[in-house]
Design a protein around this motif. Structure first.
Motif, mmCIF file in Angstrom:
data_model
loop_
_atom_site.group_PDB
_atom_site.id
_atom_site.type_symbol
_atom_site.label_atom_id
_atom_site.label_comp_id
_atom_site.label_asym_id
_atom_site.label_seq_id
_atom_site.Cartn_x
_atom_site.Cartn_y
_atom_site.Cartn_z
ATOM 1 N N ALA A 211 56.033 15.958 79.770
ATOM 2 C CA ALA A 211 57.107 16.860 79.351
ATOM 3 C C ALA A 211 58.433 16.383 79.933
ATOM 4 C CB ALA A 211 56.816 18.287 79.822
ATOM 5 N N LEU A 212 59.426 16.228 79.048
ATOM 6 C CA LEU A 212 60.737 15.748 79.471
ATOM 7 C C LEU A 212 61.834 16.609 78.874
ATOM 8 C CD1 LEU A 212 60.133 11.905 78.958
ATOM 9 C CD2 LEU A 212 60.275 13.096 81.158
ATOM 10 N N GLY A 213 63.065 16.375 79.326
ATOM 11 C CA GLY A 213 64.217 17.103 78.814
ATOM 12 C C GLY A 213 65.018 16.269 77.828
ATOM 13 N N ASN A 214 66.246 15.953 78.173
ATOM 14 C CA ASN A 214 67.168 15.250 77.286
ATOM 15 C C ASN A 214 66.841 13.758 77.230
ATOM 16 O OD1 ASN A 214 69.324 14.287 75.826
ATOM 17 N ND2 ASN A 214 70.870 14.749 77.383
ATOM 18 N N LEU A 215 66.298 13.308 76.115
ATOM 19 C CA LEU A 215 65.900 11.904 75.973
ATOM 20 C C LEU A 215 67.091 10.988 75.717
ATOM 21 C CD1 LEU A 215 62.662 12.123 73.779
ATOM 22 C CD2 LEU A 215 62.908 12.326 76.269
ATOM 23 N N ILE A 253 66.798 7.514 78.312
ATOM 24 C CA ILE A 253 65.411 7.869 78.613
ATOM 25 C C ILE A 253 64.483 7.277 77.551
ATOM 26 C CG2 ILE A 253 63.791 9.765 79.027
ATOM 27 C CD1 ILE A 253 65.970 9.589 81.120
ATOM 28 N N ARG A 254 64.974 7.196 76.320
ATOM 29 C CA ARG A 254 64.171 6.596 75.249
ATOM 30 C C ARG A 254 63.856 5.130 75.566
ATOM 31 N NH1 ARG A 254 64.030 9.939 70.803
ATOM 32 N NH2 ARG A 254 65.607 11.604 70.800
ATOM 33 N N PHE A 261 55.809 2.447 78.123
ATOM 34 C CA PHE A 261 54.615 2.505 77.273
ATOM 35 C C PHE A 261 54.224 1.108 76.770
ATOM 36 C CE2 PHE A 261 55.374 7.093 77.102
ATOM 37 C CZ PHE A 261 54.074 7.587 77.120
ATOM 38 N N ASP A 262 55.216 0.258 76.520
ATOM 39 C CA ASP A 262 54.911 -1.106 76.079
ATOM 40 C C ASP A 262 54.121 -1.863 77.147
ATOM 41 O OD1 ASP A 262 55.467 -3.477 74.194
ATOM 42 O OD2 ASP A 262 56.198 -4.215 76.126
#
Length: 328
Positions: A211-215, A253-254, A261-262
């Motif tokens: 769970a995250l906020g502003n990406l 954040i993206r 993940f990569d």
């Protein structure tokens, strides 16, 4: 043998700085708060070269005793309530420690200098969060400060108090305006480590999502191991000054999610990420990016570890840690 006293010794910066100073032949003292502090016990195991002193940034008398005991050539004030989100929940404590604590340690250093005649070189850990609602991009040493959190406001107080003691008492007191810097030693409450730890657990089948906020929030992220070298370099200069320490590039954040993940072989991270409003800040800081030209010119400092390498390093460390925990 030069001697240094570090507050906040058990944080990521304190650990890296103590290692750097020890490698340069320093005798290193670390200030730890409270009795039977579990972090002190861990420090004694991982960093046996650090001589531990007890003290509290809220207690001037304890700081005076610690400085008299260490008789330092250099003092690095890294101690603070440093988690921005927590500062809204506990604004008073954050203000007292992160702001008022700077005044206390400056006073303790001044008392020691007056009583011994020995000049102590002082480093204050200032923060890019002081820029907050940025008035200029990129941010430089003379950019207007507009903090957007109790933590940022407290850091501004400590920053200007350091400048004031330099100008009023002739102290060799420098501030490093450090932009975000991370490492495998970063606390899991910070977004970079929260992500890398979660990605490791997701890749191992231990956790489903994060769970995250502003990406879209962007930060200038560097490696803590590089940034502590800048701290040391500041105190080797003939005169004290303030320096922005940064990479000069921003990542969202993206981007952090893409790389993390990569590293574990997951191409599409969206099914593993959910947005939770509780992680949005009351007042967001959208874009922080620093101009460290002054540090490069005067100190000869440049970051060595890039963002991609940093995040992959953190993910690999967390995969290793989580694998060991899962194996018992």
């Amino acid at each position: 043998m030069p001697t240094a006293l570090i507050t906040g010794i058990t944080g990521q910066d304190g650990l890296y700085l103590s290692e750097l100073l020890s490698s340069k032949g320093y005798r290193v003292y670390g200030l730890v708060r409270g009795q039977n502090n579990p972090k002190a016990a861990a420090l004694a195991v991982t960093h046996p070269f650090v001589e531990i002193l007890t003290g509290n940034l809220l207690d001037l008398s304890s700081l005076v005793r610690a400085i008299n005991a260490a008789a330092p050539d250099e003092v690095y004030n890294l101690g603070a309530v440093s988690f921005v989100a927590y500062s809204w929940q506990n604004a008073r404590l954050t203000t007292d420690v992160t702001g008022g604590g700077v005044l206390n340690i400056l006073e303790a250093v001044r008392f020691y200098q007056d009583s011994t005649g020995k000049q102590v070189r002082f480093y204050q850990a200032s923060s890019s969060e002081m820029f907050g609602k940025v008035q200029e991009v990129p941010q430089r040493e003379n950019t207007l400060l507009w903090p957007r959190s109790p933590y940022g406001v407290a850091k501004v107080y400590g920053h200007y108090m350091t400048v004031n003691y330099r100008e009023s008492y002739g102290m060799h007191a420098s501030s490093g305006i450090l932009f975000n810097h991370e490492s495998p030693r970063r606390g899991p409450e910070f977004v970079t480590r929260k992500v890398t730890q979660a990605v490791a657990r997701i890749s191992l089948g231990i956790q489903k999502d994060i769970a995250l906020g502003n990406l879209d929030a962007q930060r200038d992220w560097g490696f803590a191991g590089d940034y502590v070298e800048a701290m040391w370099l500041m105190l080797q200069q003939p005169g004290a000054d303030d320096y922005v320490i940064s990479t000069g590039t921003t990542q969202s954040i993206r981007s952090l999610l893409d790389i993390a993940f990569d590293e574990v072989g997951i191409d599409d991270w969206e099914p593993h990420v959910r947005i939770d409003p509780q992680f949005f800040r009351p007042a967001e800081v959208d874009l922080l990016v620093g101009d460290s030209t002054k540090a490069a010119t005067v100190l000869g400092w440049k970051p060595k570890v890039g963002f991609d390498e940093l995040i992959r390093m953190m993910v690999r460390n967390d995969v290793d840690q989580q694998s060991k925990l899962a194996a018992g």
